[in-house]
Design a protein around this motif. Structure first.
Motif, PDB file in Angstrom:
ATOM      1  N   SER A  87       0.937  -1.351  -0.097  1.00 25.92           N
ATOM      2  CA  SER A  87       0.204   0.497  -0.026  1.00 25.92           C
ATOM      3  C   SER A  87       1.060   1.313   0.329  1.00 25.92           C
ATOM      4  O   SER A  87       1.609   1.445   0.716  1.00 25.92           O
ATOM      5  N   ARG A  88       0.617   2.294  -0.708  1.00 25.10           N
ATOM      6  CA  ARG A  88       1.558   3.199  -1.165  1.00 25.10           C
ATOM      7  C   ARG A  88       0.445   3.918   0.052  1.00 25.10           C
ATOM      8  O   ARG A  88      -0.871   4.311  -0.275  1.00 25.10           O
ATOM      9  N   MET A  89       2.154   4.729   0.545  1.00 27.39           N
ATOM     10  CA  MET A  89       2.134   6.085   1.636  1.00 27.39           C
ATOM     11  C   MET A  89       1.807   7.643   0.597  1.00 27.39           C
ATOM     12  O   MET A  89       2.899   7.513  -0.016  1.00 27.39           O
ATOM     13  N   TRP A  90       0.639   7.914   1.137  1.00 26.70           N
ATOM     14  CA  TRP A  90       0.588   9.634   0.191  1.00 26.70           C
ATOM     15  C   TRP A  90       1.139  10.559   1.091  1.00 26.70           C
ATOM     16  O   TRP A  90       1.039  10.628   2.165  1.00 26.70           O
ATOM     17  N   LYS A  91       1.821  11.820   0.330  1.00 25.61           N
ATOM     18  CA  LYS A  91       2.438  12.886   1.448  1.00 25.61           C
ATOM     19  C   LYS A  91       1.421  13.391   1.487  1.00 25.61           C
ATOM     20  O   LYS A  91       1.052  14.164   2.282  1.00 25.61           O
TER      21      LYS A  91
END
Length: 206
Positions: free
Chosen positions: A64-68
């Motif tokens: 799962s990608r973590m968004w800034k």
């Protein structure tokens, strides 16, 4: 010390064929089959014991990608939409170009080759007039990259090979006016977001 290592190496090399021959003479032991064992599978001989196995398709697991920020996620979602929008056109170009190359290789007369190129060009133009002309500038830029990814040649090179250098130059001039570059190449390391979108899209699943 060096001579002893050399001797060991020569011994292993000379002994390998005899060891292999000994293993091949070992009678294979097959597993007992039940009444429902009706599917043929591959097997590996492990010291005389046949071990059945079934090859599985590659499974790709993406974290799962973590968004800034919400803005970064929104930008990625727009990129994903654009990539999936133009990917079918890139795959069509790949199939059509490969078909053209196969057809050209089977025809010797230049007159017939020109007919094949003309038919291919007309087919691509029909698609352009009905669908591709509605693409945005960003989508067109992504499409030129994906064509290079799929075909292995830039759009400029394809036009140059099939229609000549002058036509490629003319097409490039028109493309530059509307913000495109037919010489755009694709680099998977530089386009990691696009690459991850393509890989996770399911286009290449068997």
């Amino acid at each position: 010390m060096k001579y002893s290592r050399l001797f060991i190496l020569l011994f292993v090399i000379l002994a390998a064929p005899s060891i292999k021959a000994q293993e091949s003479n070992v009678p294979a032991i097959y597993p007992k089959l039940g009444k429902n064992d009706t599917i043929r599978v591959a097997a590996t001989n492990d010291n005389g014991v046949m071990i059945p196995w079934i090859g599985l398709h590659e499974v790709i697991i993406n974290g799962s990608r973590m968004w800034k920020s919400p803005q970064e996620q929104a930008a990625f979602n727009r990129l994903r939409y654009n990539v999936l929008k133009v990917m079918p056109y890139a795959l069509f170009a790949k199939r059509r170009y490969e078909q053209l190359e196969r057809d050209l290789s089977s025809v010797k007369e230049k007159k017939e080759q020109k007919k094949l190129v003309k038919a291919c060009d007309a087919e691509i133009k029909r698609m352009f007039n009905t669908e591709i002309k509605e693409l945005t500038i960003t989508q067109g830029q992504i499409l030129t990259k994906l064509i290079d990814r799929e075909v292995g040649r830039t759009t400029y090179d394809i036009v140059k090979q099939t229609k000549g250098g002058f036509a490629a130059f003319s097409y490039q001039l028109v493309a530059r006016v509307v913000g495109h570059n037919l010489k755009t190449t694709y680099n998977a390391n530089e386009e990691r977001d696009i690459e991850s979108i393509i890989v996770s899209s399911g286009y290449y699943q068997q």
